[in-house]
Design a protein around this motif. Structure first.
Motif, short mmCIF file in Angstrom:
data_model
loop_
_atom_site.label_atom_id
_atom_site.label_comp_id
_atom_site.label_asym_id
_atom_site.label_seq_id
_atom_site.Cartn_x
_atom_site.Cartn_y
_atom_site.Cartn_z
N ARG A 162 0.83 -1.22 0.00
CA ARG A 162 0.00 0.00 0.00
C ARG A 162 0.87 1.26 0.00
O ARG A 162 0.58 2.23 -0.70
CB ARG A 162 -0.93 -0.03 1.22
CG ARG A 162 -1.96 1.09 1.29
CD ARG A 162 -3.04 0.87 0.26
NE ARG A 162 -4.00 1.95 0.23
CZ ARG A 162 -5.23 1.87 0.72
NH1 ARG A 162 -5.65 0.74 1.29
NH2 ARG A 162 -6.07 2.88 0.64
N SER B 116 -3.40 4.48 -4.95
CA SER B 116 -3.94 4.76 -3.61
C SER B 116 -5.38 5.22 -3.70
O SER B 116 -6.23 4.82 -2.89
CB SER B 116 -3.08 5.82 -2.91
OG SER B 116 -1.79 5.32 -2.64
N ASP C 225 -8.54 3.46 -1.92
CA ASP C 225 -9.33 4.25 -0.97
C ASP C 225 -10.81 4.21 -1.33
O ASP C 225 -11.67 4.18 -0.45
CB ASP C 225 -8.84 5.70 -0.95
CG ASP C 225 -7.51 5.87 -0.25
OD1 ASP C 225 -7.11 4.94 0.49
OD2 ASP C 225 -6.86 6.91 -0.45
#
Length: 332
Positions: free
Chosen positions: A260, A268, A272
């Motif tokens: 991550r 990312s 998310d």
């Protein structure tokens, strides 16, 4: 109290085989049954090297034969790919083999791209009325009410538990109108979750199958003895999601330490968004995440998704999740 269900896409891991994935599916279902899960579902996907559940009814027969009491079902069958009569025959057969244990969740997405959709020999249209009509036709075959002029054999008189699936408000409206239970795919498409549940509960009409609304929502769980171990296990699913969303689908890869943190802004942002409805960590961390999600949604049942590279670690995650739910019930 909130029940637990398990969604298994029958992942094919890197270095693995379809045969091993199918053997793992039966073993996972037996394990889920033993630790207290209410149902096991798998889903129809086509043309994906990392998912072995394309022949969904066949996989369900394999899994149901390996278990005794847990409900077994499709979460779901992508109805645009099929004539409703074929699904009536398949799930009528399953219901005859495993009476009182079969679920039939129905979705309106193709579960594939347009090339694969054409290979399935179905002409897909953009008519929003096709899916509701197909659902009603399927109900008619099971009811054997004569409206189609055809007797589905097997199928007529069968009583699989029918569900409407969705990742938007469309499915919520249809499930409410038909008085069917509703499952929302928040484990990968969380945006419309709250709105869909509100519409479903507000507009629900009682039916012969269901007197009051019954809602389920998908939730990713990666449970291990420690938060750090769980984060490592979750990196396999994270890699697979990033690969899929960037047009490079792959088999489920082994975990990567620090994955991550290694991602750029695009990767990312993908994670998310897609993994909003998730809990990753120790049993205590997972219990807090589940409790918060259940408090937010009020769902009657939680559909747990946990794609983990190592089979034994995946079984352990299910056991720890079931234990966390038990502790929550005791505390309540």
């Amino acid at each position: 109290m909130t029940r637990l269900a398990f969604l298994d896409l029958v992942p094919v891991v890197e270095g693995g085989t379809v045969s091993q994935s199918l053997a793992n599916a039966a073993d996972l279902a037996r394990h889920a049954e033993a630790v207290g899960f209410n149902r096991y579902w798998t889903a129809e996907h086509h043309g994906m090297r990392g998912i072995a559940s394309a022949a969904t009814a066949v996989v369900l027969a394999h899994v149901a034969a390996a278990t005794s009491t847990i409900r077994i079902g499709a979460g779901g069958i992508m109805l645009p790919n099929h004539a409703p009569l074929v699904i009536a025959e398949q799930f009528g057969t399953l219901d005859a083999l495993f009476p009182g244990r079969i679920d039939l969740g129905l979705g309106r997405a193709p579960g594939s791209d347009q090339r694969v959709a054409h290979a399935l020999r179905r002409t897909l249209t953009s008519d929003a009325n096709d899916f509701p009509r197909d659902v009603v036709e399927l109900q008619s075959y099971f009811a054997d009410d004569g409206r189609t002029g055809i007797v589905a054999t097997p199928g007529a008189g069968a009583k699989p538990e029918m569900w409407i699936l969705g990742s938007s408000t469309f499915g919520a409206q249809l499930a409410a109108m038909l008085g069917l239970p509703y499952a929302f795919a928040s484990h990968f498409a969380p945006d419309a979750l709250d709105a869909a549940l509100a519409i479903y509960r507000r507009d629900f009409r009682p039916s012969a199958q269901l007197a009051t609304p019954y809602a389920m929502a998908g939730f990713n769980v990666f449970a291990a003895e420690t938060d750090a171990e769980a984060e490592l296990l979750a990196s396999s699913q994270q890699q697979a999601f990033v690969a899929l969303r960037t047009g490079n689908p792959r088999q489920l890869p082994p975990p990567v330490p620090g994955y991550r943190e290694s991602l750029g802004a695009q990767g990312s942002a993908i994670l998310d968004h897609v993994l909003q409805c998730s809990a990753v960590g120790s049993p205590a961390t997972v219990a807090r995440g589940i409790a918060a999600f259940v408090a937010r949604t009020g769902v009657d049942e939680l559909m747990i998704s946990t794609s983990i590279y190592d089979h034994e670690a995946r079984k352990r995650s299910l056991r720890l999740t079931a234990g966390a739910m038990t502790e929550m019930k005791v505390a309540a």
